[in-house]
Design an enzyme around this catalytic site. Structure first.
Site, short mmCIF file in Angstrom:
data_model
loop_
_atom_site.label_atom_id
_atom_site.label_comp_id
_atom_site.label_asym_id
_atom_site.label_seq_id
_atom_site.Cartn_x
_atom_site.Cartn_y
_atom_site.Cartn_z
CB ALA A 95 -1.12 -0.07 1.34
CB ALA A 97 -3.55 -13.44 -6.57
CE LYS A 138 -6.30 -14.23 -10.13
NZ LYS A 138 -6.63 -13.31 -8.95
C1 LIG Z 1 -3.57 -13.98 4.12
C2 LIG Z 1 -3.72 -12.89 3.18
C3 LIG Z 1 -3.61 -13.02 1.79
C4 LIG Z 1 -3.73 -12.12 0.80
N1 LIG Z 1 -3.79 -12.24 -0.51
C5 LIG Z 1 -4.07 -11.21 -1.11
C6 LIG Z 1 -4.06 -11.57 -2.70
O1 LIG Z 1 -3.81 -12.62 -2.98
N2 LIG Z 1 -4.13 -10.36 -3.51
C7 LIG Z 1 -4.43 -9.10 -2.94
O2 LIG Z 1 -4.77 -8.31 -3.60
N3 LIG Z 1 -3.99 -8.84 -1.66
C8 LIG Z 1 -4.15 -9.86 -0.70
N4 LIG Z 1 -4.01 -9.69 0.61
C9 LIG Z 1 -4.00 -8.26 0.99
C10 LIG Z 1 -2.37 -7.76 0.92
O3 LIG Z 1 -1.48 -8.46 1.33
C11 LIG Z 1 -2.46 -6.25 1.33
O4 LIG Z 1 -3.36 -5.43 0.73
C12 LIG Z 1 -1.17 -5.86 0.90
O5 LIG Z 1 0.16 -6.55 1.13
C13 LIG Z 1 -0.96 -4.24 1.43
O6 LIG Z 1 -0.55 -4.12 2.74
P1 LIG Z 1 -0.24 -2.85 3.58
O7 LIG Z 1 0.81 -2.21 2.89
O8 LIG Z 1 -1.44 -2.21 3.93
O9 LIG Z 1 0.26 -3.65 4.97
P2 LIG Z 1 1.70 -4.11 5.35
O10 LIG Z 1 2.36 -4.86 4.52
O11 LIG Z 1 1.78 -4.73 6.97
O12 LIG Z 1 2.64 -2.78 5.73
C14 LIG Z 1 2.64 -2.14 6.67
C15 LIG Z 1 3.77 -1.24 6.85
O13 LIG Z 1 3.48 -0.22 7.78
C16 LIG Z 1 4.85 0.01 8.61
N5 LIG Z 1 4.42 0.29 9.95
C17 LIG Z 1 3.53 -0.16 10.78
N6 LIG Z 1 3.44 0.22 12.01
C18 LIG Z 1 4.43 1.32 12.04
C19 LIG Z 1 4.76 2.28 12.85
N7 LIG Z 1 4.41 2.30 14.21
N8 LIG Z 1 6.02 3.01 12.47
C20 LIG Z 1 6.39 2.85 11.17
N9 LIG Z 1 6.14 2.01 10.22
C21 LIG Z 1 5.00 1.37 10.74
C22 LIG Z 1 5.33 -1.44 8.41
O14 LIG Z 1 6.79 -1.40 8.68
C23 LIG Z 1 4.93 -1.83 6.95
O15 LIG Z 1 6.16 -1.09 6.33
C24 LIG Z 1 -3.71 -10.73 1.54
C25 LIG Z 1 -3.79 -10.32 2.81
C26 LIG Z 1 -3.88 -11.60 3.72
C27 LIG Z 1 -3.70 -11.47 5.23
#
Ligand SMILES: Cc1cc2nc3c(=O)[nH]c(=O)nc-3n(C[C@H](O)[C@H](O)[C@H](O)COP(=O)(O)OP(=O)(O)OC[C@H]3O[C@@H](n4cnc5c(N)ncnc54)[C@H](O)[C@@H]3O)c2cc1C
Length: 498
Positions: A16, A50, A78
């Site tokens: 994200a 995916a 895909k």
């Molecule tokens: C089991 C599972 C399977 C999935 N499969 C899919 C899929 O096939 N296709 C799909 O589209 N989506 C899928 N998703 C969703 C996808 O993984 C997420 O939407 C995507 O990875 C984005 O994650 P994110 O960046 O929001 O969070 P994260 O990857 O958790 O990143 C969070 C970031 O915030 C930082 N952070 C947090 N707290 C602090 C703090 N206090 N200080 C500084 N930094 C901080 C961390 O270091 C990290 O860099 C899946 C999710 C799950 C749970």
């Protein structure tokens, strides 16, 4: 609040965070400053591999060539998700990104097919879908530009860690500043309550005008500091845990995701160039982690490359995706389980929406209300589509599936199912990323057959209909002979054996 937005601070460096950084930098880079803060100690969730076809628009906007993307992220193609054991045990169907047959002006193909089935011919709905035929044959090459009947929309599977690094390099090249550090607190504006700066554990501060919370399921800004609240959808989508593990790749990479239903959850298999991604999504009321591990590790088909990792989650959404001067993007904004691979798309859609409604002269209640309205509808429509897979099942082997079949579903979904069941009609909602071909495939695949069809499908005589369908099936199958295998396509793109 009417302060102009000159600097955007992104908290989080997962998919994200870096997608937000890359897209904002590319589109708004000339007019805003962007700083991204991430903590190496926390790291990223490391799943999410995916996608669905709109990901191609991200690459197009960023100007990323497909071959570079495939090489850098070890991606595969895909064409579809293959659902196994979802309707009843032993059932298999594809939800492809393509469309079966050919629609006429006022009558979709499935009505003609439904009539043919009543007359005792017509075969499988997926005999008329090039994506399904290519998936079965393990073949792929882009077909766009030929006859539209041969359009084969596709998405990618990629390594999420490599994707993040790829976008990080891209964003830093465009001037995004990355700051490593753990956010321990925030400074808020007296009276208004807006966030003015992030305070890092070592005392440094990072100030900004607009904050994008990409901190993952913690929701550091949107929940921990702003207390936005969460709408829980687990009564409709009861899986609350996932277990993920990589395994050795198979000899041939399949151009589709497999989603295999088990007694109390389902398993994904995602083929990448260098490994398979696997996981089990399950309900902790029905499986212990030990049982989940036994099922997952027993169904990998190749050697595990690490210990399984447990990921708890709660299905639902932040009550407001945009609250004060914080916009939640990614897991901080909510989570729908990964059955239809929609989370990365929701990131893309959130950033696109933010760019459309960008508050350059300052945040106004109208902007945030419109943003929140669109975000809510979009997520609810995807939620309904996912519930359909669970609800319309014909499995009798466990309380998990029986309870899901008997539950009350959201009213909008109940209406959609009934309308389709009675006469094959589907209503397209604005903001629904899933169009008619997707709904038809999942409704049919989950065993819901329309009792009637549109009267226009009665136009051709029985013989003419039989002829038309067999010509269409023959037309759809024709490009297959020319297509290379999926592996050969990848190899030609990345310039090395895969
Ligand atoms: C089991 C599972 C399977 C999935 N499969 C899919 C899929 O096939 N296709 C799909 O589209 N989506 C899928 N998703 C969703 C996808 O993984 C997420 O939407 C995507 O990875 C984005 O994650 P994110 O960046 O929001 O969070 P994260 O990857 O958790 O990143 C969070 C970031 O915030 C930082 N952070 C947090 N707290 C602090 C703090 N206090 N200080 C500084 N930094 C901080 C961390 O270091 C990290 O860099 C899946 C999710 C799950 C749970």
């Amino acid at each position: 609040m009417t302060r102009p937005i000159r600097k955007v601070v992104i908290l989080g460096g997962g998919t994200a965070g870096w997608m937000t950084a890359a897209l904002l930098a590319k589109v708004l880079g000339p007019v805003i400053q962007i700083e991204l803060v991430e903590s190496d100690d926390i790291g990223i969730i490391g799943v999410g591999e995916a996608t669905i076809p709109p990901i191609q628009q991200v690459n197009a906007v960023l100007g990323i060539a497909e071959a570079d993307f495939l090489r850098e992220t070890r991606a595969t193609i895909k064409l579809a998700i293959r659902f196994e054991n979802w309707g009843a045990i032993g059932d298999t169907y594809y939800h492809t990104f393509g469309a079966a047959g050919r629609n006429t002006a006022f009558c979709s193909f499935h009505h003609f097919w439904a009539r043919a089935r009543k007359l005792g011919f017509g075969g499988s709905y997926w005999d008329y879908d090039l994506n399904a035929l290519s998936a079965d044959a393990g073949k792929f090459a882009p077909t766009r530009g030929n006859d539209p009947v041969w359009d084969m929309p596709y998405a990618y599977h990629f390594d999420s860690g490599l994707y993040g690094q790829f976008l990080r390099r891209y964003s830093e090249n465009l001037g995004v500043v990355r700051t490593e550090g753990m956010v321990a607190d925030v400074q808020r504006a007296a009276g208004i309550g807006d966030i003015m700066a992030l305070v890092l554990r070592d005392g440094r501060t990072v100030s900004g005008d607009l904050f994008v919370d990409c901190s993952g399921s913690r929701g550091v800004l949107i929940q921990q500091h702003l207390g936005t609240g969460y709408e829980d959808w687990s009564h409709w989508l009861p899986c609350d845990r996932a277990m993920a593990v990589p395994s050795e790749r198979f000899e041939h990479t399949l151009p589709f995701t497999r989603a295999i239903a088990h007694e109390a959850g389902w398993q994904w298999r995602i083929p990448l160039q260098h490994r398979n991604g696997n996981g089990l999504v399950y309900s902790s009321r029905h499986y212990t982690d030990d049982q989940a591990a036994e099922i997952l590790l027993g169904n990998l088909g190749s050697k595990a490359l690490a210990d399984p990792k447990v990921i708890p989650f709660r299905t639902g959404r932040a009550r407001r995706q945009w609250n004060r001067n914080v916009v939640a993007v990614g897991l901080s904004s909510g989570f729908l389980e990964p059955l239809e691979s929609t989370s990365i798309y929701l990131i893309q859609s959130a950033i696109t929406r933010l760019m459309h409604l960008f508050p350059h002269q300052g945040i106004t209640p109208n902007l945030t209300a419109e943003y929140n309205r669109q975000s809510q509808i979009e997520m609810e429509l995807i939620r309904d589509f996912i519930i359909l897979h669970y609800h319309a099942n014909a499995r009798w082997d466990s309380a998990f599936w029986r309870d899901l079949r008997n539950m009350d579903v959201p009213e909008r979904l109940a209406r959609k199912i009934e309308l389709f069941r009675s006469n094959g009609t589907l209503v397209q909602d604005q903001y629904d990323i899933f169009l008619e071909p997707s709904w038809v495939q999942v409704l049919l695949g989950q065993g819901i057959q329309p009792a009637d069809y549109h009267p226009l499908a009665d136009g051709p005589s029985d013989d003419a209909l039989r002829r038309q369908l067999s010509q269409l099936a023959e037309l759809k199958v024709r490009p297959l002979a020319q297509l290379p295998s999926h592996d050969a396509f990848l190899q030609a793109q990345v310039g090395q054996p895969v």
